[in-house]
Design a protein around this motif. Structure first.
Motif, PDB file in Angstrom:
ATOM      1  N   GLN A  36       8.485 -11.728  -6.836  1.00 61.24           N
ATOM      2  CA  GLN A  36       7.048 -12.232  -6.439  1.00 61.24           C
ATOM      3  C   GLN A  36       6.365 -11.646  -5.533  1.00 61.24           C
ATOM      4  O   GLN A  36       5.244 -11.297  -5.613  1.00 61.24           O
ATOM      5  N   THR A  37       7.118 -11.276  -4.444  1.00 60.87           N
ATOM      6  CA  THR A  37       6.376 -10.399  -3.391  1.00 60.87           C
ATOM      7  C   THR A  37       6.020  -8.933  -3.891  1.00 60.87           C
ATOM      8  O   THR A  37       4.814  -8.445  -3.547  1.00 60.87           O
ATOM      9  N   GLU A  38       7.044  -8.197  -4.692  1.00 59.96           N
ATOM     10  CA  GLU A  38       6.342  -7.058  -5.433  1.00 59.96           C
ATOM     11  C   GLU A  38       5.257  -7.188  -6.338  1.00 59.96           C
ATOM     12  O   GLU A  38       4.242  -6.420  -6.346  1.00 59.96           O
ATOM     13  N   TRP A  39       5.235  -8.430  -7.038  1.00 57.34           N
ATOM     14  CA  TRP A  39       4.004  -8.704  -7.946  1.00 57.34           C
ATOM     15  C   TRP A  39       2.720  -8.711  -7.027  1.00 57.34           C
ATOM     16  O   TRP A  39       1.612  -8.272  -7.451  1.00 57.34           O
ATOM     17  N   HIS A  40       2.817  -9.669  -6.143  1.00 51.15           N
ATOM     18  CA  HIS A  40       1.571  -9.648  -5.212  1.00 51.15           C
ATOM     19  C   HIS A  40       1.251  -8.615  -4.862  1.00 51.15           C
ATOM     20  O   HIS A  40       0.016  -8.147  -4.312  1.00 51.15           O
ATOM     21  N   ARG A  41       2.357  -7.571  -4.152  1.00 51.81           N
ATOM     22  CA  ARG A  41       1.939  -6.285  -3.632  1.00 51.81           C
ATOM     23  C   ARG A  41       1.104  -5.489  -4.631  1.00 51.81           C
ATOM     24  O   ARG A  41       0.223  -4.699  -4.271  1.00 51.81           O
ATOM     25  N   HIS A  42       1.701  -5.437  -5.937  1.00 48.33           N
ATOM     26  CA  HIS A  42       1.112  -4.403  -6.980  1.00 48.33           C
ATOM     27  C   HIS A  42      -0.317  -5.051  -7.253  1.00 48.33           C
ATOM     28  O   HIS A  42      -1.202  -4.346  -7.369  1.00 48.33           O
ATOM     29  N   GLU A  43      -0.580  -6.354  -7.032  1.00 50.11           N
ATOM     30  CA  GLU A  43      -1.716  -7.113  -7.656  1.00 50.11           C
ATOM     31  C   GLU A  43      -2.849  -6.793  -6.484  1.00 50.11           C
ATOM     32  O   GLU A  43      -4.073  -6.374  -6.466  1.00 50.11           O
ATOM     33  N   ARG A  44      -2.433  -6.656  -5.183  1.00 48.95           N
ATOM     34  CA  ARG A  44      -3.324  -6.291  -4.154  1.00 48.95           C
ATOM     35  C   ARG A  44      -3.609  -4.844  -4.214  1.00 48.95           C
ATOM     36  O   ARG A  44      -5.114  -4.495  -3.932  1.00 48.95           O
ATOM     37  N   ASP A  45      -2.896  -4.067  -4.398  1.00 51.80           N
ATOM     38  CA  ASP A  45      -3.107  -2.608  -4.594  1.00 51.80           C
ATOM     39  C   ASP A  45      -3.995  -2.457  -5.889  1.00 51.80           C
ATOM     40  O   ASP A  45      -4.863  -1.606  -5.573  1.00 51.80           O
ATOM     41  N   ARG A  46      -3.925  -3.060  -7.023  1.00 52.79           N
ATOM     42  CA  ARG A  46      -4.564  -2.895  -8.053  1.00 52.79           C
ATOM     43  C   ARG A  46      -6.039  -3.137  -7.782  1.00 52.79           C
ATOM     44  O   ARG A  46      -7.078  -2.762  -8.277  1.00 52.79           O
ATOM     45  N   ASN A  47      -6.084  -4.362  -7.008  1.00 54.14           N
ATOM     46  CA  ASN A  47      -7.603  -4.805  -6.678  1.00 54.14           C
ATOM     47  C   ASN A  47      -8.198  -4.053  -5.780  1.00 54.14           C
ATOM     48  O   ASN A  47      -9.165  -3.732  -5.853  1.00 54.14           O
ATOM     49  N   ALA A  48      -7.322  -3.328  -4.643  1.00 59.33           N
ATOM     50  CA  ALA A  48      -8.015  -2.253  -3.823  1.00 59.33           C
ATOM     51  C   ALA A  48      -8.447  -0.914  -4.596  1.00 59.33           C
ATOM     52  O   ALA A  48      -9.512  -0.444  -4.363  1.00 59.33           O
TER      53      ALA A  48
END
Length: 134
Positions: A36-48
């Protein structure tokens, strides 16, 4: 224990140094939290990345517009410069012909000055400058 190449030092695999486990034991809850934390990090990076991409596209569009404006301005100014150069050549040719005509009339020594009461007429060079200024 010859099948594992002599790497094992004890009777049970994964246990060494007094019965302590070698690796980390994973729990379902721990694995889910990690994913879950890796998925959230990936989503934040993708949004950035998406935000940065949109900013770059905007900047590219702005710079392309400035480039087109600059080209049009350069083209317009080049036309004005050519027009002024032509008018200047014509004015110089007129002055040269009038000087040579006055020299032949006066014997070649003095130039005629306009009478102080004579109306001043605009020359082509001045007319061209006035059209550019306005």
């Amino acid at each position: 224990m010859g099948s594992n190449g002599g790497a094992s030092s004890g009777g049970g695999e994964g246990i060494s140094n007094g019965g302590q486990p070698q690796g980390t034991e994973y729990t379902l809850q721990g694995v889910m939290r990690f994913l879950q934390t890796e998925w959230h990090r990936h989503e934040r990076d993708r949004n950035a990345w998406e935000i940065e991409r949109a900013e770059m596209k905007s900047k590219i569009g702005k710079l392309e517009g400035e480039g087109r404006t600059s080209k049009r301005l350069h083209k317009s100014l080049s036309k004005h410069v050519k027009m002024l150069e032509n008018v200047l050549k014509q004015e110089r040719a007129k002055i040269k012909t009038s000087e040579s005509a006055e020299k032949t009339e006066d014997g070649g020594t003095a130039l005629k000055e306009p009478a102080p009461d004579a109306p001043k007429r605009k020359r082509p060079f001045q007319t061209a400058l006035a059209s550019i200024a306005s």
